[in-house]
Design an enzyme around this catalytic site. Sequence first.
Site, mmCIF file in Angstrom:
data_model
loop_
_atom_site.group_PDB
_atom_site.id
_atom_site.type_symbol
_atom_site.label_atom_id
_atom_site.label_comp_id
_atom_site.label_asym_id
_atom_site.label_seq_id
_atom_site.Cartn_x
_atom_site.Cartn_y
_atom_site.Cartn_z
ATOM 1 N N ASP A 263 -3.497 3.012 14.375
ATOM 2 C CA ASP A 263 -2.700 3.610 13.308
ATOM 3 C C ASP A 263 -3.250 5.001 13.029
ATOM 4 O O ASP A 263 -4.047 5.531 13.809
ATOM 5 C CB ASP A 263 -2.669 2.733 12.060
ATOM 6 C CG ASP A 263 -4.030 2.594 11.376
ATOM 7 O OD1 ASP A 263 -4.991 3.284 11.779
ATOM 8 O OD2 ASP A 263 -4.124 1.799 10.423
ATOM 9 N N ARG B 229 0.846 -1.199 0.000
ATOM 10 C CA ARG B 229 0.000 0.000 0.000
ATOM 11 C C ARG B 229 0.882 1.250 0.000
ATOM 12 O O ARG B 229 1.555 1.541 0.989
ATOM 13 C CB ARG B 229 -0.935 0.022 1.209
ATOM 14 C CG ARG B 229 -1.790 1.289 1.261
ATOM 15 C CD ARG B 229 -2.970 1.188 2.220
ATOM 16 N NE ARG B 229 -2.595 1.163 3.610
ATOM 17 C CZ ARG B 229 -3.463 1.247 4.632
ATOM 18 N NH1 ARG B 229 -4.756 1.353 4.375
ATOM 19 N NH2 ARG B 229 -3.049 1.189 5.865
#
EC number: 2.3.3.9
Length: 556
Positions: free
Chosen positions: A457, A171
Amino acid sequence: MMATYLGFYDVPEGVDVGGRYDEEFAGILTRDALQFVAALQREFRDHIRYAMECRREVQRRYNSGELPGFDPATRLIREGDWACALVPPAVANRTVEITGPVERKMIINALNSGAKVFMADFEDALSPSWENLMRGQVNLRDAVNGTISFNDQARNRVYKLNDETAKLFVRPRGWHLPEDHILVDGAPVIGCLVDFGLYFFHNHAKFRATQGDCYGPFFYLPKIEHSREAKIWNRVFERAEKFAGIEKGSIRATVLIETLPAVFQMDEILYELRDHSIGLNCGRWDYIFSYVKTFQGHPDRLLPDRVQVGMTQHFMRSYSDLLIRTCHRRGVHAMGGMAAQIPIKDNPAANEAAVELVRKDKLREVRAGHDGTWAAHPGLIPPIMEVFTSNMGGKPNQIQMARREDAGNITEEDLLQRARGVRTMEGLRLNTRVGIQYLAAWLTGTGSVPLYNLMEDAATAEISRVQNWQWLKYGAVLDGEEVRVRVTPELFGRVVEEEMARIQMEVGLEKFKRGKFEEACRIFTRQCTSPELDDFLTLNAYNQIVARHPNTPSKI
């Protein structure tokens, strides 16, 4: 002709590398690799700038009271009888995917974890320092080559890859993030083009040679808001395939549907990527963040405490159901959301209760029709795998299996229904405590942080920030208090002071002094109390970790 000298990167015309020189990094930042990245930047920068301006214009309309919805101009795409390219056999089974940053030990453990896919993350799980980004490229190159190892001297253990490993997806960062350490024609390169370009350049040939079929590399695409952004990615893929001399459609990508505008564009996004798509993913944490950001000008759409905004909320369940219907109609994977729980080692009863919540969540996903899901920790893979495999009739996915009949009736009103729940002082405190601690870790180079038995996160930190901002902006009244309590700057100031004291107590005085908690507190507080909502916490904080060396030339 330019000669290269020890300590300097050899760069092509118009390119400057301002990050620290390292011999291993030089193996990534080769002249040819930088030329490839520069070519992507020059070809696509204006298209990306236009897409970002379109985002800003749409947000201005939302701030004026407009609501997102399906685009009448693309009705024929939504109603058309078309399908994406067939899913490659090598990635037909994606029942459990584990995610994590591109750290060396993490990559090895994740690839060995028993998951079907490991998504190596340059985005929300990584603090984008020069060291992290370039070391991540080195690590992924070694992983693709099968040579990666890690000597953990503290544990006297060497980590290596097993014979059988998860499939590797990568990603890159979102369109909005720059890479200030690499300049092309005097301007920072768009971060995702650095992440994608360097990884593809160095690994596409070896990746395809070792994966057992003619497809790949594989990617996850974050933060997309409109199909025009998917179209740019499709053109980037085609450009890369042409450069490498590989077949069109070799690169495959899954798009995270993690913004509210994108939920109304899912068919259109798949259509633009139809030669390169292998599905969509419910990025549910960022989706909650995007809900608040989209409705920042709507005081009637305040969310309850973030712990109450789960998949049982009608607007969240509708989003998931529509994603499943859309993906299966187009022949690709519909991936479920993140299980962020981590093992509670000192409390077996609490740990089993947490795992049971994960099982229930994943049972809901597989019964709804999802083809796979995400886990943040290897310890969750066995119970999640058992739930999915025992409910999928022996199939690797549910793409061709029976779908829910009611999913086709999902309306704009379903997707925009207001959330139910309460707003509490504990919710305000938790947002503040998590946001400050996450940002403190991020500023010191850690982008994936265990807090209160969850792996946090950037997405969950963003929820904390924008929800605090929303409650402050509109003076939200907190529920459950003996007297009426409204969220004001004065109240928030006291909460910040008290939560900083709690953080110091929890982490210990020495760690608190060594860390960047005070700096994180200033940034987080400023963003929560700003008159205008900043688009991204990390975009603002990125300036604090950039370490360019402008007086160090890249070449002589």
